[in-house]
Design a protein around this motif. Structure first.
Motif, PDB file in Angstrom:
ATOM      1  N   SER A 217       7.312   2.795   6.684  1.00 37.65           N
ATOM      2  CA  SER A 217       7.550   2.403   4.966  1.00 37.65           C
ATOM      3  C   SER A 217       8.000   4.304   4.415  1.00 37.65           C
ATOM      4  O   SER A 217       7.463   5.378   4.726  1.00 37.65           O
ATOM      5  N   ASN A 218       8.973   3.922   3.457  1.00 36.87           N
ATOM      6  CA  ASN A 218      10.149   5.108   2.774  1.00 36.87           C
ATOM      7  C   ASN A 218       9.145   5.307   1.254  1.00 36.87           C
ATOM      8  O   ASN A 218       8.733   6.037   0.696  1.00 36.87           O
ATOM      9  N   GLN A 219       7.897   4.733   1.132  1.00 32.78           N
ATOM     10  CA  GLN A 219       6.989   4.766   0.034  1.00 32.78           C
ATOM     11  C   GLN A 219       5.909   5.132   0.246  1.00 32.78           C
ATOM     12  O   GLN A 219       4.557   5.764  -0.947  1.00 32.78           O
ATOM     13  N   THR A 220       5.395   5.135   1.007  1.00 37.90           N
ATOM     14  CA  THR A 220       3.946   5.748   1.465  1.00 37.90           C
ATOM     15  C   THR A 220       3.723   6.967   1.825  1.00 37.90           C
ATOM     16  O   THR A 220       4.602   7.771   2.444  1.00 37.90           O
ATOM     17  N   ARG A 221       2.680   7.254   0.943  1.00 37.76           N
ATOM     18  CA  ARG A 221       1.929   9.167   1.021  1.00 37.76           C
ATOM     19  C   ARG A 221       1.075   8.685   2.349  1.00 37.76           C
ATOM     20  O   ARG A 221      -0.100   8.176   1.928  1.00 37.76           O
ATOM     21  N   VAL A 222       0.180  10.239   3.112  1.00 31.66           N
ATOM     22  CA  VAL A 222      -0.182  10.152   3.823  1.00 31.66           C
ATOM     23  C   VAL A 222      -1.104  10.976   3.912  1.00 31.66           C
ATOM     24  O   VAL A 222      -0.521  11.769   3.676  1.00 31.66           O
ATOM     25  N   TYR A 223      -2.418  10.822   4.297  1.00 34.80           N
ATOM     26  CA  TYR A 223      -3.499  11.859   4.038  1.00 34.80           C
ATOM     27  C   TYR A 223      -4.235  11.960   5.081  1.00 34.80           C
ATOM     28  O   TYR A 223      -5.040  10.995   5.251  1.00 34.80           O
ATOM     29  N   GLY A 224      -5.009  13.344   5.541  1.00 33.30           N
ATOM     30  CA  GLY A 224      -5.593  13.075   7.138  1.00 33.30           C
ATOM     31  C   GLY A 224      -6.048  14.211   6.839  1.00 33.30           C
ATOM     32  O   GLY A 224      -6.083  15.222   6.732  1.00 33.30           O
TER      33      GLY A 224
ATOM     34  N   ILE B 217       0.952  -1.267   0.364  1.00 31.74           N
ATOM     35  CA  ILE B 217       0.104   0.212  -0.157  1.00 31.74           C
ATOM     36  C   ILE B 217       1.060   0.893   0.122  1.00 31.74           C
ATOM     37  O   ILE B 217       1.876   1.692   0.956  1.00 31.74           O
ATOM     38  N   THR B 218       0.449   2.144  -0.837  1.00 37.73           N
ATOM     39  CA  THR B 218       1.216   3.139  -0.960  1.00 37.73           C
ATOM     40  C   THR B 218       0.387   4.783  -0.944  1.00 37.73           C
ATOM     41  O   THR B 218       1.327   5.633  -0.911  1.00 37.73           O
ATOM     42  N   THR B 219      -0.797   4.693  -0.741  1.00 40.74           N
ATOM     43  CA  THR B 219      -1.560   5.932  -0.311  1.00 40.74           C
ATOM     44  C   THR B 219      -2.771   5.394   1.088  1.00 40.74           C
ATOM     45  O   THR B 219      -2.677   4.457   0.915  1.00 40.74           O
ATOM     46  N   VAL B 220      -2.190   6.568   1.808  1.00 38.71           N
ATOM     47  CA  VAL B 220      -3.017   6.331   2.669  1.00 38.71           C
ATOM     48  C   VAL B 220      -3.954   7.193   3.291  1.00 38.71           C
ATOM     49  O   VAL B 220      -3.212   8.205   3.286  1.00 38.71           O
ATOM     50  N   PHE B 221      -5.353   7.282   3.590  1.00 42.76           N
ATOM     51  CA  PHE B 221      -5.665   8.391   4.275  1.00 42.76           C
ATOM     52  C   PHE B 221      -6.809   7.806   5.456  1.00 42.76           C
ATOM     53  O   PHE B 221      -7.636   6.930   5.373  1.00 42.76           O
ATOM     54  N   GLU B 222      -6.508   8.639   6.259  1.00 43.25           N
ATOM     55  CA  GLU B 222      -7.024   8.382   7.866  1.00 43.25           C
ATOM     56  C   GLU B 222      -8.659   9.821   7.715  1.00 43.25           C
ATOM     57  O   GLU B 222      -7.992  11.041   8.425  1.00 43.25           O
ATOM     58  N   PHE B 223      -9.525   8.952   7.766  1.00 42.76           N
ATOM     59  CA  PHE B 223     -10.579   9.619   8.583  1.00 42.76           C
ATOM     60  C   PHE B 223     -10.489  10.049  10.478  1.00 42.76           C
ATOM     61  O   PHE B 223     -10.835   8.712  10.675  1.00 42.76           O
ATOM     62  N   GLY B 224     -10.310  11.815  10.606  1.00 37.21           N
ATOM     63  CA  GLY B 224     -10.087  11.426  12.170  1.00 37.21           C
ATOM     64  C   GLY B 224      -8.608  11.434  12.525  1.00 37.21           C
ATOM     65  O   GLY B 224      -9.199  10.472  13.256  1.00 37.21           O
ATOM     66  N   CYS B 225      -8.201  11.624  11.884  1.00 36.96           N
ATOM     67  CA  CYS B 225      -6.247  11.024  12.178  1.00 36.96           C
ATOM     68  C   CYS B 225      -6.516  11.809  14.192  1.00 36.96           C
ATOM     69  O   CYS B 225      -4.722  11.655  13.478  1.00 36.96           O
ATOM     70  N   ALA B 226      -6.914  12.605  14.063  1.00 32.01           N
ATOM     71  CA  ALA B 226      -6.789  13.152  15.420  1.00 32.01           C
ATOM     72  C   ALA B 226      -4.807  14.018  15.392  1.00 32.01           C
ATOM     73  O   ALA B 226      -4.952  14.307  14.920  1.00 32.01           O
ATOM     74  N   PRO B 227      -4.385  14.309  16.444  1.00 37.40           N
ATOM     75  CA  PRO B 227      -2.766  14.029  16.545  1.00 37.40           C
ATOM     76  C   PRO B 227      -1.893  13.721  15.889  1.00 37.40           C
ATOM     77  O   PRO B 227      -1.205  14.568  15.193  1.00 37.40           O
ATOM     78  N   GLY B 228      -1.925  12.603  14.498  1.00 39.53           N
ATOM     79  CA  GLY B 228      -1.441  12.021  13.594  1.00 39.53           C
ATOM     80  C   GLY B 228       0.049  10.960  13.916  1.00 39.53           C
ATOM     81  O   GLY B 228       0.748  10.272  13.159  1.00 39.53           O
ATOM     82  N   LEU B 229      -0.917  10.593  15.349  1.00 37.99           N
ATOM     83  CA  LEU B 229       0.186   9.109  15.441  1.00 37.99           C
ATOM     84  C   LEU B 229       0.032   8.221  14.493  1.00 37.99           C
ATOM     85  O   LEU B 229       1.412   7.599  14.348  1.00 37.99           O
ATOM     86  N   THR B 230      -0.759   7.976  14.092  1.00 36.91           N
ATOM     87  CA  THR B 230      -1.140   6.443  13.553  1.00 36.91           C
ATOM     88  C   THR B 230      -0.362   6.433  11.916  1.00 36.91           C
ATOM     89  O   THR B 230       0.207   5.939  11.540  1.00 36.91           O
ATOM     90  N   LEU B 231      -1.017   7.728  11.546  1.00 40.01           N
ATOM     91  CA  LEU B 231       0.467   8.660  10.061  1.00 40.01           C
ATOM     92  C   LEU B 231       1.140   8.612  10.189  1.00 40.01           C
ATOM     93  O   LEU B 231       2.412   8.262   9.207  1.00 40.01           O
ATOM     94  N   LEU B 232       2.427   9.218  11.183  1.00 40.45           N
ATOM     95  CA  LEU B 232       3.547   8.795  12.338  1.00 40.45           C
ATOM     96  C   LEU B 232       4.491   7.264  11.826  1.00 40.45           C
ATOM     97  O   LEU B 232       5.165   7.219  11.441  1.00 40.45           O
ATOM     98  N   ASN B 233       3.435   6.475  12.579  1.00 34.09           N
ATOM     99  CA  ASN B 233       4.042   5.254  12.296  1.00 34.09           C
ATOM    100  C   ASN B 233       4.295   4.731  11.353  1.00 34.09           C
ATOM    101  O   ASN B 233       5.026   3.841  10.693  1.00 34.09           O
ATOM    102  N   ILE B 234       3.460   4.419  10.423  1.00 36.26           N
ATOM    103  CA  ILE B 234       3.098   4.173   8.562  1.00 36.26           C
ATOM    104  C   ILE B 234       4.603   5.556   7.809  1.00 36.26           C
ATOM    105  O   ILE B 234       4.856   4.214   7.381  1.00 36.26           O
ATOM    106  N   LEU B 235       4.580   6.449   8.494  1.00 39.71           N
ATOM    107  CA  LEU B 235       5.614   7.348   7.116  1.00 39.71           C
ATOM    108  C   LEU B 235       7.003   6.770   8.095  1.00 39.71           C
ATOM    109  O   LEU B 235       7.629   6.564   7.054  1.00 39.71           O
TER     110      LEU B 235
END
Length: 228
Positions: free
Chosen positions: A89-96, A68-86
């Motif tokens: 993975s060096n390839q994944t882009r995240v949107y929150g 998976i290379t693109t992740v969108f999180e609805f209700g990402c709050a402070p972004g800890l889940t997206l931080l973990n993903i980044l």
């Protein structure tokens, strides 16, 4: 010490039913850091160090195993889940997106230099904006959309409206929430019924790692849906 005292005072002053009403109120979540003046300090000192917790690690592992290379999180709050993903993975882009604009990207802002061009946050969510940003990378949908214990705070009408508008942008949907018809301390819903009309089927399901936390006999479940 001050945080524990603050929580104790709230419990004394407000009965359980009132606390439940506040917890499910959008105004509370939108201005959480104003209602709780200790929020940011507690986040930096106590919450941020937990960005590697087992639940977030399981999300990143799934992302890695499924390319998976693109992740969108609805209700990402402070972004800890997206931080973990980044960080995993060096390839994944995240949107929150989160209704609380002030702390929507607390975590990632602290590591901004590490993730140049790999993250984007939205104060206002619009289909046209997401479609535009996806098109920049020549994509028309996100590989995965995450709803981590956030749909429980929405009404049935709000959930239906969201998937009616945005489901065409999601290849996979991860919901970690309360399933079924039980109505206790948390709202439970039949997410299978909600997502089936939009072409999703269950890809995998398992007990939520939230179940390791005291949920007052509520039973959270993690389910990943795949668009067919």
């Amino acid at each position: 010490m001050l945080i524990k005292l603050f929580k104790t005072i709230i419990k004394i002053l407000l009965p359980k039913r009132s606390r439940k009403y506040i917890r499910e109120n959008r105004i509370f979540w939108k201005y959480k850091d104003l209602f709780n003046p200790f929020y940011k300090g507690n986040f930096i000192n106590n919450t941020l160090p937990n960005w590697e917790n087992e639940r977030r690690e399981s999300y990143s592992k799934y992302i890695e195993n499924n390319n998976i290379t693109t992740v969108f999180e609805f209700g990402c709050a402070p972004g800890l889940t997206l931080l973990n993903i980044l960080k995993r993975s060096n390839q994944t882009r995240v949107y929150g997106h989160d209704i609380n604009h002030s702390h929507m990207s607390y975590a990632i802002d602290l590591f901004a230099n590490e993730f140049q061009g790999r993250h984007r946050f939205y104060k206002t969510l619009k289909v046209s904006t997401l479609e535009r940003d996806l098109s920049i990378t020549k994509l028309d949908s996100f590989d995965l959309a995450i709803f981590d214990r956030v749909l429980m705070y929405l009404t049935n009408a709000e959930i239906e409206a969201h998937f009616k508008q945005y489901s065409h942008l999601y290849k996979r949907v991860l919901i970690d929430d309360f399933f079924g018809n039980i109505q206790g301390d948390y709202k439970h819903r039949d997410f299978n019924k909600i997502l089936t009309p939009y072409g999703f089927k269950v890809h995998e399901t398992s007990p939520s790692l939230y179940s390791k936390i005291n949920m007052n006999n509520n039973n959270p479940i993690k389910t990943i849906y795949l668009k067919v």
